[in-house]
Write a protein that holds these residues in place. Structure first.
Motif, PDB file in Angstrom:
ATOM      1  N   ARG A 158       0.855  -1.192   0.000  1.00  0.00           N
ATOM      2  CA  ARG A 158       0.000   0.000   0.000  1.00  0.00           C
ATOM      3  C   ARG A 158       0.883   1.231   0.000  1.00  0.00           C
ATOM      4  N   ALA A 159       0.691   2.062  -0.984  1.00  0.00           N
ATOM      5  CA  ALA A 159       1.486   3.276  -1.108  1.00  0.00           C
ATOM      6  C   ALA A 159       0.810   4.419  -0.366  1.00  0.00           C
ATOM      7  N   ASP A 160       1.561   5.482  -0.126  1.00  0.00           N
ATOM      8  CA  ASP A 160       0.989   6.680   0.476  1.00  0.00           C
ATOM      9  C   ASP A 160      -0.012   7.284  -0.492  1.00  0.00           C
ATOM     10  N   PRO A 161      -1.115   7.826   0.028  1.00  0.00           N
ATOM     11  CA  PRO A 161      -2.057   8.482  -0.887  1.00  0.00           C
ATOM     12  C   PRO A 161      -1.431   9.746  -1.469  1.00  0.00           C
ATOM     13  N   LYS A 162      -1.756  10.019  -2.725  1.00  0.00           N
ATOM     14  CA  LYS A 162      -1.177  11.195  -3.371  1.00  0.00           C
ATOM     15  C   LYS A 162      -1.839  12.469  -2.869  1.00  0.00           C
ATOM     16  N   PHE A 163      -3.116  12.389  -2.522  1.00  0.00           N
ATOM     17  CA  PHE A 163      -3.848  13.562  -2.094  1.00  0.00           C
ATOM     18  C   PHE A 163      -4.377  13.346  -0.684  1.00  0.00           C
ATOM     19  N   GLY A 164      -4.320  14.396   0.094  1.00  0.00           N
ATOM     20  CA  GLY A 164      -4.959  14.364   1.396  1.00  0.00           C
ATOM     21  C   GLY A 164      -6.416  14.746   1.243  1.00  0.00           C
ATOM     22  N   LEU A 165      -7.125  14.781   2.334  1.00  0.00           N
ATOM     23  CA  LEU A 165      -8.544  15.090   2.296  1.00  0.00           C
ATOM     24  C   LEU A 165      -8.796  16.519   1.850  1.00  0.00           C
ATOM     25  N   SER A 166      -7.968  17.456   2.267  1.00  0.00           N
ATOM     26  CA  SER A 166      -8.190  18.850   1.883  1.00  0.00           C
ATOM     27  C   SER A 166      -7.938  19.061   0.390  1.00  0.00           C
ATOM     28  N   LEU A 185      -8.352  16.785  -1.905  1.00  0.00           N
ATOM     29  CA  LEU A 185      -9.468  16.125  -2.586  1.00  0.00           C
ATOM     30  C   LEU A 185     -10.709  17.010  -2.544  1.00  0.00           C
ATOM     31  N   ALA A 186     -10.963  17.653  -1.419  1.00  0.00           N
ATOM     32  CA  ALA A 186     -12.111  18.548  -1.307  1.00  0.00           C
ATOM     33  C   ALA A 186     -11.973  19.721  -2.265  1.00  0.00           C
ATOM     34  N   LEU A 187     -10.779  20.258  -2.410  1.00  0.00           N
ATOM     35  CA  LEU A 187     -10.552  21.366  -3.321  1.00  0.00           C
ATOM     36  C   LEU A 187     -10.783  20.938  -4.772  1.00  0.00           C
ATOM     37  N   LEU A 246     -17.089  20.737  -9.258  1.00  0.00           N
ATOM     38  CA  LEU A 246     -18.474  21.161  -9.130  1.00  0.00           C
ATOM     39  C   LEU A 246     -18.689  22.529  -9.752  1.00  0.00           C
ATOM     40  N   LEU A 247     -17.776  23.456  -9.528  1.00  0.00           N
ATOM     41  CA  LEU A 247     -17.882  24.779 -10.127  1.00  0.00           C
ATOM     42  C   LEU A 247     -17.833  24.690 -11.648  1.00  0.00           C
ATOM     43  N   PHE A 248     -16.950  23.874 -12.174  1.00  0.00           N
ATOM     44  CA  PHE A 248     -16.857  23.681 -13.621  1.00  0.00           C
ATOM     45  C   PHE A 248     -18.161  23.116 -14.182  1.00  0.00           C
ATOM     46  N   LEU A 249     -18.726  22.131 -13.508  1.00  0.00           N
ATOM     47  CA  LEU A 249     -19.984  21.546 -13.969  1.00  0.00           C
ATOM     48  C   LEU A 249     -21.123  22.557 -13.923  1.00  0.00           C
ATOM     49  N   LEU A 250     -21.146  23.409 -12.900  1.00  0.00           N
ATOM     50  CA  LEU A 250     -22.166  24.448 -12.828  1.00  0.00           C
ATOM     51  C   LEU A 250     -22.046  25.419 -13.990  1.00  0.00           C
TER      52      LEU A 250
END
Length: 73
Positions: free
Chosen positions: A16-24, A26-28, A34-38
């Motif tokens: 198992r490798a380290d995740p590339k993205f943290g939660l913050s 990923l949220a960004l 979402l903004l692009f889709l809007l």
């Protein structure tokens, strides 16, 4: 003599490798998506009206919540 600073080591299962993205991060990314889709769905001209309406709704909700708190006292 023991050190007064504890050292902790995170142990991961093998393979198992380290995740590339943290939660913050990923949220960004999700927020930007979402903004692009809007923009794609509504068009760039509709977004200011949508945000104005959302702001008015938030102010009304905040005022009503404040009135309810004052009524309880």
């Amino acid at each position: 003599m023991r050190s007064r600073y504890a050292v902790s080591v995170a142990i991961r299962p093998p393979g198992r490798a380290d995740p590339k993205f943290g939660l913050s991060e990923l949220a960004l990314i999700l927020l930007l998506l979402l903004l692009f889709l809007l923009v794609v769905v509504l068009g760039i001209k509709e977004l200011p009206e949508l945000t104005r309406s959302a702001g008015k709704a938030a102010r009304i909700f905040k005022g009503d919540a404040k009135a309810l708190r004052n009524d309880e006292r």
